[in-house]
Design a protein around this motif. Structure first.
Motif, PDB file in Angstrom:
ATOM      1  N   TYR A  69       8.113  -5.831  -6.389  1.00 42.74           N
ATOM      2  CA  TYR A  69       7.860  -7.186  -6.868  1.00 42.74           C
ATOM      3  C   TYR A  69       7.225  -7.982  -5.742  1.00 42.74           C
ATOM      4  O   TYR A  69       7.883  -8.280  -4.740  1.00 42.74           O
ATOM      5  N   PRO A  70       5.932  -8.294  -5.852  1.00 44.91           N
ATOM      6  CA  PRO A  70       5.256  -9.074  -4.803  1.00 44.91           C
ATOM      7  C   PRO A  70       6.061 -10.335  -4.470  1.00 44.91           C
ATOM      8  O   PRO A  70       6.716 -10.907  -5.336  1.00 44.91           O
TER       9      PRO A  70
ATOM     10  N   GLN B 115       0.827  -1.209   0.000  1.00 43.93           N
ATOM     11  CA  GLN B 115       0.000   0.000   0.000  1.00 43.93           C
ATOM     12  C   GLN B 115       0.860   1.258   0.000  1.00 43.93           C
ATOM     13  O   GLN B 115       0.580   2.214  -0.720  1.00 43.93           O
ATOM     14  N   ALA B 116       1.918   1.251   0.794  1.00 48.24           N
ATOM     15  CA  ALA B 116       2.811   2.416   0.852  1.00 48.24           C
ATOM     16  C   ALA B 116       3.523   2.613  -0.481  1.00 48.24           C
ATOM     17  O   ALA B 116       3.628   3.741  -0.977  1.00 48.24           O
TER      18      ALA B 116
ATOM     19  N   ILE C  31      11.112  -7.635   0.346  1.00 48.52           N
ATOM     20  CA  ILE C  31      10.508  -7.108  -0.873  1.00 48.52           C
ATOM     21  C   ILE C  31      11.585  -6.372  -1.662  1.00 48.52           C
ATOM     22  O   ILE C  31      12.352  -5.599  -1.092  1.00 48.52           O
ATOM     23  N   LEU C  32      11.591  -6.574  -2.959  1.00 45.96           N
ATOM     24  CA  LEU C  32      12.477  -5.855  -3.862  1.00 45.96           C
ATOM     25  C   LEU C  32      11.706  -4.657  -4.405  1.00 45.96           C
ATOM     26  O   LEU C  32      10.597  -4.807  -4.911  1.00 45.96           O
ATOM     27  N   VAL C  33      12.301  -3.461  -4.258  1.00 54.02           N
ATOM     28  CA  VAL C  33      11.653  -2.223  -4.672  1.00 54.02           C
ATOM     29  C   VAL C  33      12.572  -1.485  -5.636  1.00 54.02           C
ATOM     30  O   VAL C  33      13.757  -1.319  -5.359  1.00 54.02           O
ATOM     31  N   ASP C  34      12.015  -1.037  -6.753  1.00 51.53           N
ATOM     32  CA  ASP C  34      12.770  -0.231  -7.712  1.00 51.53           C
ATOM     33  C   ASP C  34      12.427   1.232  -7.446  1.00 51.53           C
ATOM     34  O   ASP C  34      11.296   1.663  -7.665  1.00 51.53           O
ATOM     35  N   LEU C  35      13.418   1.989  -6.969  1.00 54.17           N
ATOM     36  CA  LEU C  35      13.208   3.397  -6.635  1.00 54.17           C
ATOM     37  C   LEU C  35      13.219   4.294  -7.864  1.00 54.17           C
ATOM     38  O   LEU C  35      12.876   5.465  -7.782  1.00 54.17           O
TER      39      LEU C  35
ATOM     40  N   ILE D  31      16.275  -1.608  -4.020  1.00 51.02           N
ATOM     41  CA  ILE D  31      16.584  -1.911  -2.627  1.00 51.02           C
ATOM     42  C   ILE D  31      15.823  -3.163  -2.214  1.00 51.02           C
ATOM     43  O   ILE D  31      14.827  -3.533  -2.834  1.00 51.02           O
ATOM     44  N   ARG D  32      16.321  -3.763  -1.157  1.00 50.11           N
ATOM     45  CA  ARG D  32      15.655  -4.913  -0.545  1.00 50.11           C
ATOM     46  C   ARG D  32      15.262  -4.490   0.859  1.00 50.11           C
ATOM     47  O   ARG D  32      16.093  -4.018   1.630  1.00 50.11           O
ATOM     48  N   ILE D  33      13.986  -4.622   1.178  1.00 52.36           N
ATOM     49  CA  ILE D  33      13.481  -4.291   2.510  1.00 52.36           C
ATOM     50  C   ILE D  33      12.946  -5.561   3.150  1.00 52.36           C
ATOM     51  O   ILE D  33      12.106  -6.251   2.569  1.00 52.36           O
ATOM     52  N   THR D  34      13.439  -5.851   4.340  1.00 51.61           N
ATOM     53  CA  THR D  34      12.960  -7.017   5.076  1.00 51.61           C
ATOM     54  C   THR D  34      11.633  -6.681   5.746  1.00 51.61           C
ATOM     55  O   THR D  34      11.468  -5.611   6.326  1.00 51.61           O
ATOM     56  N   ILE D  35      10.694  -7.595   5.668  1.00 53.15           N
ATOM     57  CA  ILE D  35       9.386  -7.421   6.285  1.00 53.15           C
ATOM     58  C   ILE D  35       9.498  -7.796   7.757  1.00 53.15           C
ATOM     59  O   ILE D  35      10.030  -8.851   8.105  1.00 53.15           O
TER      60      ILE D  35
END
Length: 84
Positions: free
Chosen positions: A15-16, A5-6, A22-26, A56-60
């Protein structure tokens, strides 16, 4: 879902996942965002070393930890948009 959501609100591509990160493309260099978040005490992983300099990779984590990471990411992105 909290992160999804954020990221949707921030207009970030992600990428779900079924894993704990989660892998996020900034869509901009990730290292300055990594540095800004590190100064906030939030550790993420820039993925430059695997040839993805805008990702980036963000750990849940737990909900409050996720919220702290989201707020830090928002601050970092705002700082990157400021001129000068």
């Amino acid at each position: 879902e909290q992160f999804y959501q954020a990221f949707d609100r921030l207009g970030l591509r992600y990428y779900p996942t079924q894993t704990n990160f989660i892998l996020v493309d900034l869509q901009q260099p990730a290292h300055p965002v990594f540095q800004a978040m590190l100064r906030d005490g939030v550790i993420i992983r820039p993925l430059t070393f695997v040839g993805a300099p805008s990702c980036i990779r963000i750990t849940i984590g737990l909900e409050p930890e996720n919220e702290r990471a989201i707020q830090s990411l928002e601050r970092a992105l705002r700082r990157m948009k400021k001129p000068g």
